[in-house]
Design a protein around this motif. Structure first.
Motif, PDB file in Angstrom:
ATOM      1  N   LEU A 121      16.670   3.999  50.800  1.00 20.49           N
ATOM      2  CA  LEU A 121      16.430   4.595  52.013  1.00 20.49           C
ATOM      3  C   LEU A 121      14.972   3.649  52.364  1.00 20.49           C
ATOM      4  O   LEU A 121      14.149   3.653  51.653  1.00 20.49           O
ATOM      5  N   GLN A 122      14.900   3.048  53.662  1.00 17.66           N
ATOM      6  CA  GLN A 122      13.987   2.383  54.234  1.00 17.66           C
ATOM      7  C   GLN A 122      13.005   3.109  55.370  1.00 17.66           C
ATOM      8  O   GLN A 122      13.406   3.543  56.344  1.00 17.66           O
ATOM      9  N   GLY A 187       1.986   1.073  61.205  1.00 14.24           N
ATOM     10  CA  GLY A 187       3.442   1.222  61.979  1.00 14.24           C
ATOM     11  C   GLY A 187       4.240   2.019  60.981  1.00 14.24           C
ATOM     12  O   GLY A 187       5.251   2.423  61.276  1.00 14.24           O
ATOM     13  N   SER A 188       4.049   1.865  59.413  1.00 15.13           N
ATOM     14  CA  SER A 188       5.144   2.498  58.569  1.00 15.13           C
ATOM     15  C   SER A 188       5.148   3.731  58.658  1.00 15.13           C
ATOM     16  O   SER A 188       4.125   4.373  59.036  1.00 15.13           O
ATOM     17  N   LEU A 189       6.435   4.368  58.642  1.00 11.30           N
ATOM     18  CA  LEU A 189       6.434   5.846  58.705  1.00 11.30           C
ATOM     19  C   LEU A 189       6.328   6.665  57.497  1.00 11.30           C
ATOM     20  O   LEU A 189       6.758   7.802  57.202  1.00 11.30           O
ATOM     21  N   LEU A 190       6.066   5.750  56.274  1.00  7.75           N
ATOM     22  CA  LEU A 190       6.109   6.194  54.922  1.00  7.75           C
ATOM     23  C   LEU A 190       4.662   6.523  54.428  1.00  7.75           C
ATOM     24  O   LEU A 190       3.881   5.225  54.425  1.00  7.75           O
ATOM     25  N   SER A 191       3.958   7.766  54.358  1.00  7.24           N
ATOM     26  CA  SER A 191       2.743   7.934  53.681  1.00  7.24           C
ATOM     27  C   SER A 191       2.933   7.925  52.325  1.00  7.24           C
ATOM     28  O   SER A 191       3.864   8.180  51.537  1.00  7.24           O
ATOM     29  N   ASP A 192       1.572   7.989  51.792  1.00 12.11           N
ATOM     30  CA  ASP A 192       1.630   7.975  50.216  1.00 12.11           C
ATOM     31  C   ASP A 192       2.168   9.348  49.647  1.00 12.11           C
ATOM     32  O   ASP A 192       2.993   9.504  48.654  1.00 12.11           O
ATOM     33  N   GLU A 193       1.916  10.436  50.403  1.00 10.42           N
ATOM     34  CA  GLU A 193       2.341  11.912  49.880  1.00 10.42           C
ATOM     35  C   GLU A 193       3.875  11.779  50.410  1.00 10.42           C
ATOM     36  O   GLU A 193       4.706  12.354  49.365  1.00 10.42           O
ATOM     37  N   HIS A 215       6.827  -0.987  60.124  1.00 12.39           N
ATOM     38  CA  HIS A 215       8.059  -0.286  60.005  1.00 12.39           C
ATOM     39  C   HIS A 215       9.320  -1.131  59.857  1.00 12.39           C
ATOM     40  O   HIS A 215      10.172  -0.908  59.425  1.00 12.39           O
ATOM     41  N   ASP A 216       9.073  -2.166  60.690  1.00  9.49           N
ATOM     42  CA  ASP A 216      10.508  -3.247  61.024  1.00  9.49           C
ATOM     43  C   ASP A 216      10.229  -4.031  60.008  1.00  9.49           C
ATOM     44  O   ASP A 216      10.054  -5.340  60.311  1.00  9.49           O
TER      45      ASP A 216
END
Length: 236
Positions: A121-122, A187-193, A215-216
């Motif tokens: 999962l990216q 720009g990443s859509l994933l946080s530490d949480e 993100h890309d």
């Protein structure tokens, strides 16, 4: 090496590509991101040769149909189901990017079976997001048109996604090997949480951080991305 297929379900024709159809290795099923098409994954499919790969274009994207309605989570999951029913893999690895992650997790939620051997999962959390007010116009006028991606995803599909998407957080445990790919820059859509939540959902979760990407990831660290995918699913 690459073959094109069309499958119709519920009056909607979905396009997908396959590579290395005679391969005996476990195939990789690819769920593209929001405005991506199957064709944008041909390079990855060739990189993974001789492994068989299957990549679909969701409704409203690429060569797939653009219905007037039907852009919620269930309809996108149905696109995956239709491709699997037509391609008939006995089992497969499942790779999803960005918004495609929510469609892939929607499929896993509905089909918690051994047919899925592993998940990659990216850069997207374990949720299906509702779109904020004004998102469709912003997306169309500041991304879709300026970057000439109208053939990748039609404006009707963008507006359908905006109107029909309902927020959902996935809570079913993921009882598969899981690799989460994450950009570390803005720009990443994933946080530490978000990553900790994947750890709570899956005891076999592992993570790969891409230090030079937002993100890309494919456009900034493509070689490492492809190698990471290859190593995770090899030799199965």
């Amino acid at each position: 090496m690459i073959r094109s297929h069309f499958i119709s379900h519920d009056g909607v024709t979905i396009h997908y590509l396959t590579s290395n159809e005679d391969s005996t290795s476990v195939p990789l099923l690819i769920c593209p991101g929001l405005s991506e098409t199957a064709e944008e994954y041909i390079e990855l499919m060739e990189y993974l040769a001789p492994r068989k790969c299957i990549a679909l274009s969701f409704r409203g994207r690429g060569l797939s149909d653009t219905p007037d309605r039907g852009y919620g989570l269930d309809e996108h999951v149905a696109d995956i189901e239709a491709v699997i029913a037509d391609a008939k893999p006995s089992r497969f690895h499942l790779f999803a990017n960005s918004r495609g992650v929510s469609y892939a997790l929607g499929y896993c939620d509905k089909h918690p079976s051994n047919i899925i051997q592993s998940l990659i999962l990216q850069d997207y959390p374990a949720e299906h997001k509702a779109m904020p007010e004004g998102w469709a116009d912003e997306y169309i006028h500041h991304y879709l048109v300026p970057f000439s991606r109208q053939r990748n995803i039609r404006q009707e599909a963008v507006r359908g996604i905006a109107e029909e998407s309902i927020a959902k957080r996935f809570s079913r445990g993921i009882h598969k090997r899981l690799l989460v790919l994450r950009g570390k820059l803005e720009g990443s859509l994933l946080s530490d949480e978000d990553c900790r939540r994947y750890e709570r959902l899956c005891v076999e979760a592992s993570f790969a951080a891409f230090e030079h990407s937002g993100h890309d990831i494919r456009n900034t660290e493509k070689d490492r991305l492809y190698r990471t995918i290859y190593e995770f699913i090899h030799p199965a």
